[in-house]
Design an enzyme around this catalytic site. Structure first.
Site, PDB file in Angstrom:
ATOM      1  N   CYS A   1       0.767  -1.282  -0.066  1.00 34.25           N
ATOM      2  CA  CYS A   1      -0.040   0.191  -0.180  1.00 34.25           C
ATOM      3  C   CYS A   1       0.913   1.295   0.007  1.00 34.25           C
ATOM      4  O   CYS A   1       0.448   2.301  -0.025  1.00 34.25           O
ATOM      5  CB  CYS A   1      -0.944   0.101   1.172  1.00 34.25           C
ATOM      6  SG  CYS A   1      -0.220  -0.489   2.678  1.00 34.25           S
TER       7      CYS A   1
ATOM      8  N   ASP B   1       2.699   2.640   2.496  1.00 28.37           N
ATOM      9  CA  ASP B   1       2.814   3.116   3.976  1.00 28.37           C
ATOM     10  C   ASP B   1       4.184   3.008   4.233  1.00 28.37           C
ATOM     11  O   ASP B   1       4.908   1.944   4.060  1.00 28.37           O
ATOM     12  CB  ASP B   1       1.807   2.493   4.952  1.00 28.37           C
ATOM     13  CG  ASP B   1       0.250   2.821   4.374  1.00 28.37           C
ATOM     14  OD1 ASP B   1       0.100   3.432   3.164  1.00 28.37           O
ATOM     15  OD2 ASP B   1      -0.564   2.443   5.002  1.00 28.37           O
TER      16      ASP B   1
ATOM     17  N   CYS C   1      -2.285   5.500   5.136  1.00 27.82           N
ATOM     18  CA  CYS C   1      -3.978   5.955   4.848  1.00 27.82           C
ATOM     19  C   CYS C   1      -4.210   5.860   6.249  1.00 27.82           C
ATOM     20  O   CYS C   1      -3.500   5.823   7.429  1.00 27.82           O
ATOM     21  CB  CYS C   1      -4.640   4.437   4.651  1.00 27.82           C
ATOM     22  SG  CYS C   1      -4.300   3.155   5.757  1.00 27.82           S
TER      23      CYS C   1
ATOM     24  N   CYS D   1      -2.572  -2.803   8.751  1.00 29.47           N
ATOM     25  CA  CYS D   1      -1.943  -1.635   9.344  1.00 29.47           C
ATOM     26  C   CYS D   1      -1.684  -1.689  10.973  1.00 29.47           C
ATOM     27  O   CYS D   1      -0.620  -1.131  11.393  1.00 29.47           O
ATOM     28  CB  CYS D   1      -3.096  -0.595   9.243  1.00 29.47           C
ATOM     29  SG  CYS D   1      -3.626  -0.187   7.779  1.00 29.47           S
TER      30      CYS D   1
END
Lengths: 222, 137
Positions: free
Chosen positions: B37, B39, B64, B107
Protein backbone atom coordinates in the site's frame (compact mmCIF):
# COMPACT_ATOMS: atom_id res chain seq x y z
CA UNK A 1 -3.53 -23.57 -9.35
CA UNK A 2 -3.00 -26.97 -10.85
CA UNK A 3 -3.68 -27.05 -14.55
CA UNK A 4 -6.06 -29.75 -15.66
CA UNK A 5 -4.19 -32.18 -17.86
CA UNK A 6 -7.11 -33.61 -19.81
CA UNK A 7 -9.96 -31.86 -21.60
CA UNK A 8 -12.88 -33.42 -23.42
CA UNK A 9 -14.19 -32.00 -26.68
CA UNK A 10 -17.75 -30.70 -26.36
CA UNK A 11 -18.53 -31.90 -29.89
CA UNK A 12 -16.78 -35.21 -30.56
CA UNK A 13 -15.91 -36.15 -26.93
CA UNK A 14 -12.26 -36.67 -27.84
CA UNK A 15 -9.97 -36.48 -24.82
CA UNK A 16 -6.80 -34.45 -25.20
CA UNK A 17 -4.59 -32.02 -23.30
CA UNK A 18 -6.29 -28.59 -23.04
CA UNK A 19 -5.87 -26.69 -26.29
CA UNK A 20 -7.74 -24.20 -28.39
CA UNK A 21 -8.90 -26.55 -31.14
CA UNK A 22 -9.90 -30.17 -30.73
CA UNK A 23 -7.17 -32.24 -32.42
CA UNK A 24 -9.80 -34.72 -33.61
CA UNK A 25 -12.66 -32.58 -34.99
CA UNK A 26 -11.09 -29.08 -34.98
CA UNK A 27 -13.98 -27.54 -33.01
CA UNK A 28 -13.07 -24.48 -30.97
CA UNK A 29 -12.72 -25.46 -27.30
CA UNK A 30 -13.36 -23.41 -24.17
CA UNK A 31 -10.05 -23.30 -22.33
CA UNK A 32 -10.15 -24.26 -18.66
CA UNK A 33 -10.30 -20.89 -16.83
CA UNK A 34 -7.57 -22.01 -14.42
CA UNK A 35 -5.17 -23.16 -17.14
CA UNK A 36 -1.70 -21.90 -16.29
CA UNK A 37 -0.54 -19.13 -18.57
CA UNK A 38 2.67 -20.84 -19.60
CA UNK A 39 0.80 -23.92 -20.77
CA UNK A 40 -1.69 -21.68 -22.54
CA UNK A 41 1.06 -20.27 -24.73
CA UNK A 42 2.80 -23.61 -25.17
CA UNK A 43 5.77 -22.40 -23.13
CA UNK A 44 7.83 -24.30 -20.60
CA UNK A 45 6.74 -23.53 -17.04
CA UNK A 46 9.68 -21.29 -16.23
CA UNK A 47 9.78 -17.62 -15.26
CA UNK A 48 12.42 -16.83 -17.84
CA UNK A 49 10.75 -17.03 -21.19
CA UNK A 50 11.29 -16.31 -24.86
CA UNK A 51 9.45 -13.01 -25.25
CA UNK A 52 9.41 -13.23 -29.02
CA UNK A 53 7.83 -16.66 -28.98
CA UNK A 54 5.28 -15.41 -26.46
CA UNK A 55 4.28 -12.45 -28.64
CA UNK A 56 4.14 -14.60 -31.75
CA UNK A 57 1.89 -17.20 -30.12
CA UNK A 58 -0.26 -14.43 -28.70
CA UNK A 59 -0.91 -12.89 -32.11
CA UNK A 60 -1.54 -16.30 -33.61
CA UNK A 61 -4.03 -17.26 -30.89
CA UNK A 62 -5.73 -13.86 -31.06
CA UNK A 63 -6.27 -14.30 -34.76
CA UNK A 64 -7.60 -17.84 -34.43
CA UNK A 65 -9.89 -16.94 -31.55
CA UNK A 66 -11.16 -13.62 -32.79
CA UNK A 67 -14.93 -13.41 -32.16
CA UNK A 68 -15.47 -12.06 -35.70
CA UNK A 69 -14.25 -15.37 -37.09
CA UNK A 70 -16.72 -17.37 -35.04
CA UNK A 71 -19.89 -15.36 -35.56
CA UNK A 72 -21.40 -18.12 -37.64
CA UNK A 73 -20.34 -20.90 -35.30
CA UNK A 74 -22.45 -22.71 -32.74
CA UNK A 75 -23.36 -21.06 -29.45
CA UNK A 76 -20.58 -23.07 -27.77
CA UNK A 77 -18.03 -21.83 -30.27
CA UNK A 78 -19.11 -18.19 -30.00
CA UNK A 79 -18.95 -18.40 -26.23
CA UNK A 80 -15.58 -20.15 -26.30
CA UNK A 81 -14.22 -17.54 -28.66
CA UNK A 82 -15.17 -14.69 -26.33
CA UNK A 83 -13.97 -16.35 -23.16
CA UNK A 84 -10.74 -17.62 -24.67
CA UNK A 85 -9.96 -14.19 -26.09
CA UNK A 86 -10.38 -12.58 -22.67
CA UNK A 87 -8.26 -15.28 -21.06
CA UNK A 88 -5.52 -15.04 -23.67
CA UNK A 89 -5.38 -11.24 -23.31
CA UNK A 90 -5.13 -11.49 -19.56
CA UNK A 91 -2.46 -14.17 -19.77
CA UNK A 92 -0.42 -12.17 -22.28
CA UNK A 93 -0.54 -9.00 -20.21
CA UNK A 94 0.65 -11.00 -17.20
CA UNK A 95 3.49 -12.85 -18.89
CA UNK A 96 4.96 -10.10 -21.04
CA UNK A 97 5.67 -7.84 -18.04
CA UNK A 98 8.44 -9.30 -15.86
CA UNK A 99 6.97 -7.85 -12.67
CA UNK A 100 3.49 -9.24 -13.35
CA UNK A 101 5.05 -12.53 -14.44
CA UNK A 102 7.06 -12.71 -11.22
CA UNK A 103 3.98 -12.09 -9.11
CA UNK A 104 2.12 -14.73 -11.11
CA UNK A 105 5.00 -17.12 -10.57
CA UNK A 106 4.75 -16.58 -6.80
CA UNK A 107 1.02 -17.33 -6.98
CA UNK A 108 1.67 -20.47 -9.06
CA UNK A 109 4.09 -21.57 -6.36
CA UNK A 110 1.44 -21.10 -3.69
CA UNK A 111 2.99 -17.95 -2.18
CA UNK A 112 1.16 -14.96 -3.62
CA UNK A 113 2.34 -11.55 -2.47
CA UNK A 114 -0.14 -10.20 0.02
CA UNK A 115 -0.31 -7.39 2.48
CA UNK A 116 0.94 -9.58 5.29
CA UNK A 117 3.92 -11.40 3.90
CA UNK A 118 6.06 -8.75 2.36
CA UNK A 119 8.34 -7.18 4.91
CA UNK A 120 10.92 -4.78 3.58
CA UNK A 121 14.43 -4.34 4.94
CA UNK A 122 14.73 -1.53 7.55
CA UNK A 123 17.11 0.45 5.32
CA UNK A 124 14.49 0.55 2.55
CA UNK A 125 11.71 1.61 4.94
CA UNK A 126 14.00 4.40 6.14
CA UNK A 127 14.71 5.49 2.56
CA UNK A 128 10.96 5.60 1.79
CA UNK A 129 10.35 7.54 5.00
CA UNK A 130 12.96 10.14 4.10
CA UNK A 131 11.53 10.58 0.61
CA UNK A 132 8.03 10.96 2.07
CA UNK A 133 9.33 13.71 4.36
CA UNK A 134 10.72 15.53 1.33
CA UNK A 135 7.39 15.08 -0.46
CA UNK A 136 5.64 16.58 2.57
CA UNK A 137 8.00 19.55 2.34
CA UNK A 138 6.98 20.00 -1.29
CA UNK A 139 3.29 19.97 -0.35
CA UNK A 140 3.89 22.55 2.35
CA UNK A 141 5.94 24.78 0.10
CA UNK A 142 3.26 25.17 -2.55
CA UNK A 143 0.89 27.65 -0.88
CA UNK A 144 3.78 30.06 -0.22
CA UNK A 145 5.07 30.11 -3.77
CA UNK A 146 3.76 33.62 -4.48
CA UNK A 147 5.88 35.17 -1.77
CA UNK A 148 9.18 35.18 -3.60
CA UNK A 149 10.19 31.67 -2.63
CA UNK A 150 11.50 30.80 -6.07
CA UNK A 151 14.88 29.82 -4.66
CA UNK A 152 13.30 27.48 -2.15
CA UNK A 153 11.22 25.89 -4.92
CA UNK A 154 14.27 25.50 -7.12
CA UNK A 155 16.01 23.80 -4.22
CA UNK A 156 13.12 21.39 -3.76
CA UNK A 157 13.01 20.72 -7.48
CA UNK A 158 16.71 19.86 -7.51
CA UNK A 159 16.23 17.62 -4.49
CA UNK A 160 13.24 15.83 -6.03
CA UNK A 161 15.11 15.32 -9.29
CA UNK A 162 17.93 13.75 -7.32
CA UNK A 163 15.42 11.48 -5.55
CA UNK A 164 13.90 10.44 -8.86
CA UNK A 165 17.31 9.57 -10.30
CA UNK A 166 18.07 7.58 -7.18
CA UNK A 167 14.75 5.73 -7.55
CA UNK A 168 15.51 5.01 -11.21
CA UNK A 169 18.88 3.51 -10.23
CA UNK A 170 17.28 1.37 -7.55
CA UNK A 171 14.60 0.20 -9.95
CA UNK A 172 17.17 -0.76 -12.58
CA UNK A 173 19.09 -2.71 -9.98
CA UNK A 174 15.90 -4.52 -8.96
CA UNK A 175 15.12 -5.34 -12.60
CA UNK A 176 18.55 -6.98 -12.88
CA UNK A 177 17.96 -8.91 -9.68
CA UNK A 178 14.56 -10.03 -10.99
CA UNK A 179 16.06 -11.28 -14.26
CA UNK A 180 18.86 -13.03 -12.35
CA UNK A 181 16.32 -14.70 -10.10
CA UNK A 182 14.23 -15.89 -13.06
CA UNK A 183 17.19 -17.54 -14.73
CA UNK A 184 18.14 -19.47 -11.58
CA UNK A 185 14.89 -21.45 -11.43
CA UNK A 186 15.22 -25.11 -12.25
CA UNK A 187 18.88 -25.22 -11.33
CA UNK A 188 20.34 -27.27 -8.52
CA UNK A 189 19.63 -24.92 -5.61
CA UNK A 190 16.35 -25.27 -3.74
CA UNK A 191 13.37 -23.19 -4.78
CA UNK A 192 12.51 -21.87 -1.31
CA UNK A 193 15.51 -19.52 -1.25
CA UNK A 194 14.58 -18.39 -4.77
CA UNK A 195 10.98 -17.81 -3.70
CA UNK A 196 12.08 -15.64 -0.76
CA UNK A 197 14.42 -13.63 -2.96
CA UNK A 198 11.69 -13.20 -5.57
CA UNK A 199 9.27 -11.98 -2.91
CA UNK A 200 11.80 -9.50 -1.60
CA UNK A 201 12.56 -8.12 -5.04
CA UNK A 202 8.91 -7.79 -6.06
CA UNK A 203 7.93 -6.21 -2.74
CA UNK A 204 10.65 -3.62 -3.13
CA UNK A 205 9.57 -2.94 -6.70
CA UNK A 206 5.94 -2.45 -5.66
CA UNK A 207 7.04 -0.12 -2.89
CA UNK A 208 9.35 1.96 -5.06
CA UNK A 209 6.85 2.11 -7.88
CA UNK A 210 4.26 3.77 -5.64
CA UNK A 211 6.91 6.14 -4.35
CA UNK A 212 8.09 6.98 -7.85
CA UNK A 213 4.54 7.93 -8.80
CA UNK A 214 4.39 10.31 -5.81
CA UNK A 215 7.75 11.82 -6.73
CA UNK A 216 6.71 12.30 -10.36
CA UNK A 217 3.54 14.00 -9.19
CA UNK A 218 5.54 16.33 -6.94
CA UNK A 219 7.92 17.16 -9.79
CA UNK A 220 5.00 17.98 -12.06
CA UNK A 221 3.68 20.66 -9.69
CA UNK A 222 7.05 22.14 -8.73
CA UNK B 1 -15.50 1.73 2.99
CA UNK B 2 -16.10 4.08 5.87
CA UNK B 3 -13.59 4.47 8.64
CA UNK B 4 -14.76 3.72 12.15
CA UNK B 5 -15.28 6.55 14.60
CA UNK B 6 -12.15 5.67 16.57
CA UNK B 7 -10.02 5.70 13.43
CA UNK B 8 -11.36 9.08 12.36
CA UNK B 9 -10.79 10.41 15.86
CA UNK B 10 -7.11 9.42 15.83
CA UNK B 11 -6.73 10.51 12.24
CA UNK B 12 -8.09 13.99 12.92
CA UNK B 13 -6.33 14.41 16.26
CA UNK B 14 -3.27 12.19 16.05
CA UNK B 15 -1.47 11.83 19.39
CA UNK B 16 2.25 12.35 19.81
CA UNK B 17 3.19 13.21 16.25
CA UNK B 18 6.81 14.13 15.67
CA UNK B 19 10.22 12.89 16.58
CA UNK B 20 12.77 13.26 19.37
CA UNK B 21 15.77 15.48 18.88
CA UNK B 22 18.65 13.57 17.33
CA UNK B 23 20.91 14.21 20.32
CA UNK B 24 18.40 12.89 22.84
CA UNK B 25 19.59 9.64 24.38
CA UNK B 26 17.71 6.48 25.35
CA UNK B 27 15.55 6.59 22.25
CA UNK B 28 14.74 3.58 20.12
CA UNK B 29 13.56 4.17 16.56
CA UNK B 30 11.64 1.75 14.40
CA UNK B 31 10.85 2.47 10.75
CA UNK B 32 8.67 -0.10 9.02
CA UNK B 33 7.01 -0.16 5.63
CA UNK B 34 4.13 -1.83 3.83
CA UNK B 35 5.12 -2.20 0.17
CA UNK B 36 1.69 -3.20 -1.15
CA UNK B 37 0.00 0.00 0.00
CA UNK B 38 3.05 2.27 0.06
CA UNK B 39 2.72 3.15 3.75
CA UNK B 40 5.68 3.89 5.96
CA UNK B 41 5.66 4.32 9.74
CA UNK B 42 8.24 5.68 12.16
CA UNK B 43 7.85 5.03 15.88
CA UNK B 44 10.21 6.35 18.53
CA UNK B 45 10.24 5.27 22.16
CA UNK B 46 11.99 7.16 24.94
CA UNK B 47 12.99 4.60 27.50
CA UNK B 48 14.28 4.92 31.04
CA UNK B 49 17.44 2.78 31.02
CA UNK B 50 17.13 1.89 34.74
CA UNK B 51 13.49 0.86 34.89
CA UNK B 52 13.07 0.05 31.18
CA UNK B 53 9.78 1.94 31.30
CA UNK B 54 8.69 3.77 28.14
CA UNK B 55 8.36 7.37 29.27
CA UNK B 56 7.38 8.95 26.00
CA UNK B 57 6.58 7.94 22.43
CA UNK B 58 6.34 9.75 19.13
CA UNK B 59 5.35 8.70 15.66
CA UNK B 60 5.13 9.90 12.12
CA UNK B 61 3.27 7.90 9.51
CA UNK B 62 2.75 8.44 5.81
CA UNK B 63 -0.19 6.31 4.82
CA UNK B 64 -3.88 5.71 5.06
CA UNK B 65 -6.15 6.74 7.93
CA UNK B 66 -5.96 3.30 9.54
CA UNK B 67 -2.17 3.29 9.48
CA UNK B 68 -2.06 6.74 11.08
CA UNK B 69 -4.68 5.79 13.66
CA UNK B 70 -2.87 2.52 14.47
CA UNK B 71 0.43 4.25 15.13
CA UNK B 72 -1.23 7.11 17.01
CA UNK B 73 -3.01 4.64 19.28
CA UNK B 74 0.20 2.70 19.83
CA UNK B 75 2.01 5.76 21.17
CA UNK B 76 -0.71 6.05 23.84
CA UNK B 77 -0.73 2.35 24.52
CA UNK B 78 3.00 1.92 25.16
CA UNK B 79 3.50 4.90 27.45
CA UNK B 80 4.10 3.73 31.03
CA UNK B 81 4.65 0.15 29.94
CA UNK B 82 7.98 -1.61 30.33
CA UNK B 83 9.87 -2.57 27.20
CA UNK B 84 8.95 -6.20 27.81
CA UNK B 85 5.25 -5.38 28.14
CA UNK B 86 5.30 -3.24 25.01
CA UNK B 87 7.09 -5.97 23.10
CA UNK B 88 4.27 -8.34 23.99
CA UNK B 89 1.56 -6.10 22.51
CA UNK B 90 -0.31 -7.92 19.79
CA UNK B 91 -1.85 -6.31 16.75
CA UNK B 92 -5.25 -7.72 17.76
CA UNK B 93 -5.34 -5.18 20.61
CA UNK B 94 -5.10 -2.40 18.03
CA UNK B 95 -7.71 -4.05 15.80
CA UNK B 96 -10.15 -4.26 18.71
CA UNK B 97 -9.55 -0.73 19.96
CA UNK B 98 -9.95 0.86 16.53
CA UNK B 99 -12.50 -1.64 15.20
CA UNK B 100 -10.41 -2.13 12.07
CA UNK B 101 -12.08 -4.04 9.24
CA UNK B 102 -10.32 -7.13 7.81
CA UNK B 103 -8.81 -5.21 4.86
CA UNK B 104 -7.04 -2.89 7.29
CA UNK B 105 -5.64 -5.45 9.68
CA UNK B 106 -2.25 -5.17 8.02
CA UNK B 107 -2.06 -1.60 9.36
CA UNK B 108 -2.19 -2.95 12.92
CA UNK B 109 0.45 -5.55 12.03
CA UNK B 110 2.66 -2.72 10.81
CA UNK B 111 2.18 -0.87 14.10
CA UNK B 112 3.08 -3.99 16.08
CA UNK B 113 6.19 -4.41 13.93
CA UNK B 114 7.09 -0.78 14.59
CA UNK B 115 7.07 -1.36 18.37
CA UNK B 116 9.31 -4.41 17.99
CA UNK B 117 11.67 -2.57 15.64
CA UNK B 118 11.92 0.42 18.01
CA UNK B 119 12.62 -1.83 21.00
CA UNK B 120 15.25 -3.77 19.05
CA UNK B 121 16.89 -0.53 17.97
CA UNK B 122 16.96 0.73 21.57
CA UNK B 123 18.56 -2.54 22.75
CA UNK B 124 21.19 -2.35 20.01
CA UNK B 125 22.09 1.16 21.05
CA UNK B 126 22.09 0.35 24.77
CA UNK B 127 24.38 -2.62 24.21
CA UNK B 128 26.58 -0.57 21.95
CA UNK B 129 26.88 2.00 24.73
CA UNK B 130 28.09 -0.69 27.12
CA UNK B 131 24.91 -0.97 29.17
CA UNK B 132 24.29 -4.28 30.95
CA UNK B 133 23.05 -6.84 28.50
CA UNK B 134 19.52 -8.10 28.98
CA UNK B 135 17.61 -10.83 27.27
CA UNK B 136 15.31 -9.63 24.56
CA UNK B 137 11.69 -9.76 25.64
Amino acid sequence: MATPTVARCWRCQDEHRPQVFCPACEALQPLPPDIDYFTLFGLARHPRLDEQALAQTYYELSRQLHPDLHQTGTAQEREASLQNTALVNRAYRTLRDPVQRGRYWLALNGEPLGKENNKVPPALALFVFEVQEKLAAVREARPAETEGTQDALAGLRAEMTQVRDDLDDRMRDLQHRLAANFSKWGQADGSSALLSELKRVLSEMAYLRTLTRDVEKALSIL
Amino acid sequence: MAYTERVVEHYERPRNVGSFAAEEGNVGTGVVGAPECGDVMKLQLKINPQTEVIEDAKFKTFGCGSAIASSSYVTELVKGKTVAEAGAIKNTEIVTELALPPVKIHCSVLAEDAIKAAVADWRDRAEGAGAPKKDAA
